[in-house]
Design an enzyme around this catalytic site. Structure first.
Site, PDB file in Angstrom:
ATOM      1  CD  GLN A  84      -2.810  -0.757   2.383  1.00 36.19           C
ATOM      2  OE1 GLN A  84      -2.150  -0.473   3.578  1.00 36.19           O
ATOM      3  NE2 GLN A  84      -3.535  -2.215   2.498  1.00 36.19           N
ATOM      4  CG  HIS A 149      -3.162  -1.182   7.599  1.00 35.46           C
ATOM      5  ND1 HIS A 149      -3.876  -1.488   8.651  1.00 35.46           N
ATOM      6  CD2 HIS A 149      -3.481  -1.199   6.483  1.00 35.46           C
ATOM      7  CE1 HIS A 149      -4.804  -1.959   7.826  1.00 35.46           C
ATOM      8  NE2 HIS A 149      -4.382  -1.433   7.024  1.00 35.46           N
ATOM      9  CD  GLU A 241     -14.275   3.187  14.268  1.00 39.17           C
ATOM     10  OE1 GLU A 241     -13.354   4.191  15.018  1.00 39.17           O
ATOM     11  OE2 GLU A 241     -14.365   2.356  14.983  1.00 39.17           O
ATOM     12  CE1 TYR A 251     -12.164  10.931  17.833  1.00 40.83           C
ATOM     13  CE2 TYR A 251      -9.403  10.432  18.830  1.00 40.83           C
ATOM     14  CZ  TYR A 251     -10.969  11.319  18.612  1.00 40.83           C
ATOM     15  OH  TYR A 251     -11.223  12.625  18.227  1.00 40.83           O
ATOM     16  CE1 TYR A 262      -9.594  -6.190   6.021  1.00 39.08           C
ATOM     17  CE2 TYR A 262      -7.336  -6.347   6.360  1.00 39.08           C
ATOM     18  CZ  TYR A 262      -8.508  -5.102   5.687  1.00 39.08           C
ATOM     19  OH  TYR A 262      -8.648  -3.974   5.538  1.00 39.08           O
TER      20      TYR A 262
END
Lengths: 367, 143
Positions: A84, A149, A241, A251, A262
């Site tokens: 990513q 991420h 979210e 959070y 997953y």
């Protein structure tokens, strides 16, 4: 008589609502501004006629007066294009017209151990289409094994400090709850990379941390009056979210979540807990929110102040209205595939980037 | 033959359940460490739930990897004097080593089954594989 009046007004409201909804759906057209983009991630206007587009592969493309130039921005730092990771966000300094500072976020390999990577942010001066005086602003600590991420979204606040999202690194989710690292954090820095002395957790861990307990945050925007910071983050399998970001708050990830791993495993059976912030909206199943902006233009009067979220699964553009009634959501476009970014165009329209190796830049404007 | 197939499927089911239980438990151990109100009842109910939600992914993977490695073990048993129990136990361990380390390495370092992220987790996965192979080899011995 009273009942008749009530009925009349109810009918009037229903008809009016229907007309507004119909207008929303029919009042825009979609045009392709550029195509052949290679894994684009973000974009920014540097003038009324010039847009810079980052590609994860490491290039910054130039769209000038509607033409995608072969020329690219020079002297862009090398980034790691894997998983990513890659060249990610691009934002301008609030005084860009004077100082020409731009900021880039990207993933970078470790200089010796190439299996390791991290998130890095630099500031540079844009001279023509060349970056000069490149300076490191932030490097996430520690490095990670999996190039996933990274977060990597940036936003300038009114006080000229900047926020940077730093994702949980996928394999390190539990570290989002400790303050001795940058996994799963939102970072706040001054425009030169120094640490603001009023950062909320300055005595409790890494001084840069603004908030924690995040997963992979890729959407960050201010409300129309700049008083509220909205953050949207990828959840696991379910549990994306939309949060209102406040300094020093936790959070909750991964102690509380609305999603499963997953693999299907329980990450946590808890969805709420005292001291942990709740999202104002969450999505199950996931939509994979990739970016978010507040509509600030004048072309769509009905949309002013609404949040727009681009999503990658199955791929759509969503309009979110937050009011006293709560959070309302409308899927505006769902036929362009995976969407990577949504952005306020300088002329008051919306720009949307699709995702992948042969991606497009779309303009959404009134019919 | 049918008995062998059922024995293999059963042994792999055992391995899968252990992998799932370990993954779920490791998540709960961390939750306890950060003072979340985890109870015994929650843990048990979630393990049973995860056997179904995770099993859809874990069981086929465990089955395929072990099948490939066990095919080599079948040849070894047939053409050498190696003990069935030891050979299949070893094969099970190798298969789970691949699952715990090989697959994440091929997938860019991403651990899809989070229970394998720690060294203890990896060792347990290998141990579960050895156990699965042992059960299969022991069952064959009764033939």
């Amino acid at each position: 008589m009273n009942i008749k009046r009530k009925l009349f007004f109810s009918l009037l409201i229903a008809i009016t609502s229907f007309v507004i909804a119909e207008n929303d759906l029919n009042e825009f057209k979609i045009e392709v501004l550029a195509e052949g983009l290679d894994h684009p991630w973000s974009l920014v206007h540097i003038s009324d006629k010039e847009i810079l587009i980052t590609e994860k592969t490491g290039k910054i493309r130039i769209l000038k007066e509607g033409n995608l130039l072969k020329q690219t921005v020079q002297n862009v730092p090398e980034s790691l294009f894997a998983g990513q990771g890659g060249l990610s966000d691009i934002v301008l300094h609030p005084n860009f017209q004077k100082n020409k500072y731009i900021y880039l976020s990207f993933s970078e390999s470790h200089s010796i151990n190439k299996r390791l990577s991290t998130l890095r942010v630099i500031r540079a001066q844009l001279n023509g289409y060349q970056l000069e005086e490149v300076k490191e602003i932030f490097k996430a600590d520690p490095y990670r094994e999996a190039p996933a991420h990274f977060g990597a979204r940036m936003l300038f606040l009114d006080d000229k400090t900047m926020l940077i999202t730093s994702g949980d690194g996928f394999n390190y989710r539990e570290k989002a709850q400790s303050l001795d690292n940058h996994f799963g954090k939102v970072i706040r820095l001054n425009d030169d990379g120094s640490i603001p002395l009023d950062n909320p957790l300055i005595d409790k861990g890494k001084k840069e941390i603004f908030s924690y307990g995040h997963r992979n945050q890729q959407g960050l925007t201010l409300s129309l009056d700049n008083s509220i910071i909205y953050l949207v983050e990828h959840g696991p399998r379910g549990g994306d979210e939309l949060n209102i970001l406040n300094p020093g708050k936790n959070y909750g990830w991964p102690a509380i979540t609305y999603g499963l791993d997953y693999s299907g495993a329980t990450i946590s059976p808890f969805t709420e807990m005292t001291g942990l912030e709740q999202p104002i909206k969450y999505w199950v199943p996931s939509i994979a929110p990739s970016s978010m902006t507040t509509y600030r233009g004048d072309k769509f009067k009905n949309w002013k102040g609404d949040l727009f979220i681009s999503s990658m699964v199955p791929g759509d553009l969503r309009r979110i209205r937050i009011s006293k009634k709560g959070v309302e959501e409308e899927v505006l476009i769902d036929n362009l595939g995976r969407l990577r970014n949504v952005y306020n165009s300088a002329d008051g329209n919306l720009l949307v980037l699709s995702d992948g190796p042969n991606a497009k830049l779309y303009k959404i404007s009134p019919k | 033959m049918l008995r062998k197939i059922l024995l293999f499927l059963g042994a792999m089911l055992l391995v899968s359940i252990l992998v799932i239980a370990q993954t779920t438990l490791s998540n709960f151990i961390w939750l306890i460490q950060v003072d979340m109100p985890v109870t015994f009842g929650i843990v048990i109910s979630r393990i049973f739930q995860d056997i179904f939600t995770m099993g859809l992914l874990v069981y086929p993977i465990v089955l395929i990897i072990n099948l490939l490695i066990f095919l080599v073990a079948v040849l070894l048993v047939k053409f050498t004097n190696f003990s069935k129990v030891i050979t299949y136990s070893f094969a099970g361990g190798v298969a789970m080593l691949l699952l715990a380390i090989g697959i994440p390495l091929m997938g860019g370092g991403i651990y899809g089954i989070s229970g394998a992220r720690s060294i203890v987790g990896k060792l347990l996965f290998i141990l579960f594989g050895i156990l699965g192979g042992y059960v299969y080899g022991k069952g064959l011995k009764k033939d």
